[in-house]
Design a protein around this motif. Sequence first.
Motif, PDB file in Angstrom:
ATOM      1  N   ARG A  87       0.822  -1.213   0.000  1.00 21.49           N
ATOM      2  CA  ARG A  87       0.000   0.000   0.000  1.00 21.49           C
ATOM      3  C   ARG A  87       0.860   1.267   0.000  1.00 21.49           C
ATOM      4  NH1 ARG A  87      -4.402   0.053   4.362  1.00 21.49           N
ATOM      5  NH2 ARG A  87      -5.776   0.911   2.746  1.00 21.49           N
ATOM      6  N   THR A  88       0.203   2.400  -0.245  1.00 24.34           N
ATOM      7  CA  THR A  88       0.879   3.696  -0.330  1.00 24.34           C
ATOM      8  C   THR A  88       0.487   4.563   0.856  1.00 24.34           C
ATOM      9  OG1 THR A  88       1.008   3.638  -2.738  1.00 24.34           O
ATOM     10  CG2 THR A  88       1.121   5.805  -1.692  1.00 24.34           C
ATOM     11  N   PHE A  89       1.495   5.050   1.597  1.00 24.50           N
ATOM     12  CA  PHE A  89       1.293   5.872   2.785  1.00 24.50           C
ATOM     13  C   PHE A  89       1.959   7.231   2.587  1.00 24.50           C
ATOM     14  CE2 PHE A  89       0.947   1.518   4.044  1.00 24.50           C
ATOM     15  CZ  PHE A  89      -0.046   1.486   5.024  1.00 24.50           C
ATOM     16  N   LEU A  90       1.329   8.257   3.112  1.00 21.66           N
ATOM     17  CA  LEU A  90       1.877   9.614   3.080  1.00 21.66           C
ATOM     18  C   LEU A  90       1.885  10.152   4.500  1.00 21.66           C
ATOM     19  CD1 LEU A  90       2.681  12.401   1.972  1.00 21.66           C
ATOM     20  CD2 LEU A  90       0.323  12.700   1.195  1.00 21.66           C
ATOM     21  N   ILE A  91       3.050  10.596   4.966  1.00 22.64           N
ATOM     22  CA  ILE A  91       3.212  11.104   6.328  1.00 22.64           C
ATOM     23  C   ILE A  91       3.830  12.490   6.276  1.00 22.64           C
ATOM     24  CG2 ILE A  91       4.206  10.691   8.613  1.00 22.64           C
ATOM     25  CD1 ILE A  91       4.556   7.755   7.808  1.00 22.64           C
ATOM     26  N   THR A  92       3.228  13.446   6.954  1.00 19.09           N
ATOM     27  CA  THR A  92       3.825  14.775   7.058  1.00 19.09           C
ATOM     28  C   THR A  92       4.637  14.872   8.349  1.00 19.09           C
ATOM     29  OG1 THR A  92       1.955  15.817   8.227  1.00 19.09           O
ATOM     30  CG2 THR A  92       1.854  15.771   5.809  1.00 19.09           C
ATOM     31  N   GLY A  93       5.705  15.651   8.292  1.00 18.97           N
ATOM     32  CA  GLY A  93       6.524  15.880   9.479  1.00 18.97           C
ATOM     33  C   GLY A  93       7.257  14.668   9.994  1.00 18.97           C
ATOM     34  N   ASP A 134      -3.350   5.404  -0.025  1.00 16.97           N
ATOM     35  CA  ASP A 134      -4.185   4.560   0.836  1.00 16.97           C
ATOM     36  C   ASP A 134      -4.386   5.178   2.210  1.00 16.97           C
ATOM     37  OD1 ASP A 134      -4.685   2.022  -0.750  1.00 16.97           O
ATOM     38  OD2 ASP A 134      -2.502   2.153  -0.891  1.00 16.97           O
ATOM     39  N   VAL A 135      -3.328   5.764   2.758  1.00 13.52           N
ATOM     40  CA  VAL A 135      -3.411   6.364   4.096  1.00 13.52           C
ATOM     41  C   VAL A 135      -2.625   7.671   4.109  1.00 13.52           C
ATOM     42  CG1 VAL A 135      -2.937   6.097   6.562  1.00 13.52           C
ATOM     43  CG2 VAL A 135      -3.599   4.092   5.197  1.00 13.52           C
ATOM     44  N   LEU A 136      -3.305   8.735   4.520  1.00 19.65           N
ATOM     45  CA  LEU A 136      -2.673  10.040   4.735  1.00 19.65           C
ATOM     46  C   LEU A 136      -2.610  10.294   6.235  1.00 19.65           C
ATOM     47  CD1 LEU A 136      -1.709  12.942   4.163  1.00 19.65           C
ATOM     48  CD2 LEU A 136      -4.100  13.558   3.733  1.00 19.65           C
TER      49      LEU A 136
END
Length: 316
Positions: free
Chosen positions: A25-31, A107-109
């Motif tokens: 899956r594709t994950f995006l994380i800020t900071g 998939d997840v932000l």
Amino acid sequence: MTINWSWSSTGVEVADEYGENISGRTFLITGPSDGGIGAETALCLASGQPSTIVLAGRDRAKIQPVIDRISLISPRTNAIFVALDLSDQASVRDAATEISKQVDHIDVLINNAAIMACPYSTTKDNLEVQFATNFLGPFLFTGLLFPKLRAAAAGARIVNVSSSAHRFEGIRFDDIDFKSGKLYDTWKAYGQSKTALILMAIYIAEKVPNNEISAFSVHPGSIASNLQRHVDSESISDARIKSQNIVDYEATKRKSLEQGSATTLIAALDPSLEKYSGSYLSDGQLKRQADHAYGAENAEKLWHLGEHLLGQTFEL
């Protein structure tokens, strides 16, 4: 929820339990700067062999060590750095454009980045810095990336990292900048921004079917990290005094980074939570937030305030 997660649960334990919801899956994380809970969250996810982890933050030098460790943990995972300054709306727009070029879906932000209890100042967009960075930037970022979230095959998730400090202050709808700083209180300003993240998740849950996109807010716990760069002994004392007068304030001893990433990962991965979209979690469990951070009416009012400040509407 099928597992009795608690204060002591760790991100590694959560990632091990829900590995099937990480793989491919594709994950995006800020900071996700090295030494913070965003980085720890990314590293826990890497253990589950995701396809892609997008790491969005201001300083590549602080994030490159995390990318390097992801590559060691999961060589097949595509770890991507994207420059993002949430206090600057132009930067947010540029980052969203770049991410949209790099991935075909999300998939997840995880809206993790924040500043805490800092002195009064305004951003390039002439907004109080904590509200702008902790809420309005993530609000804009999420709105711009909604098409990528909708493109997820099996239902996407949005996780807003809030705080128990949301209990310090609701949304000052008619005075979000504390009379241009004249009435500024660092903890109340922080609390207002964290309340906004909770209401944002509620609004998304109200408007979008939970099997398409579900949204949550979390209190990760009290964690010693680079987030506390503006917090000194006097500021800590002030926060303790404020918390003593608040019912249900989550006053617990300090967590490690490993423990601090757990609730975020539970909100991101636990399949049993989908039906609870819009909820607030603390210590791995569903918890009732402050009254001022609750309800569809407050959430809608906050959403429209965000759109007004940006001069832009979002179709969910």
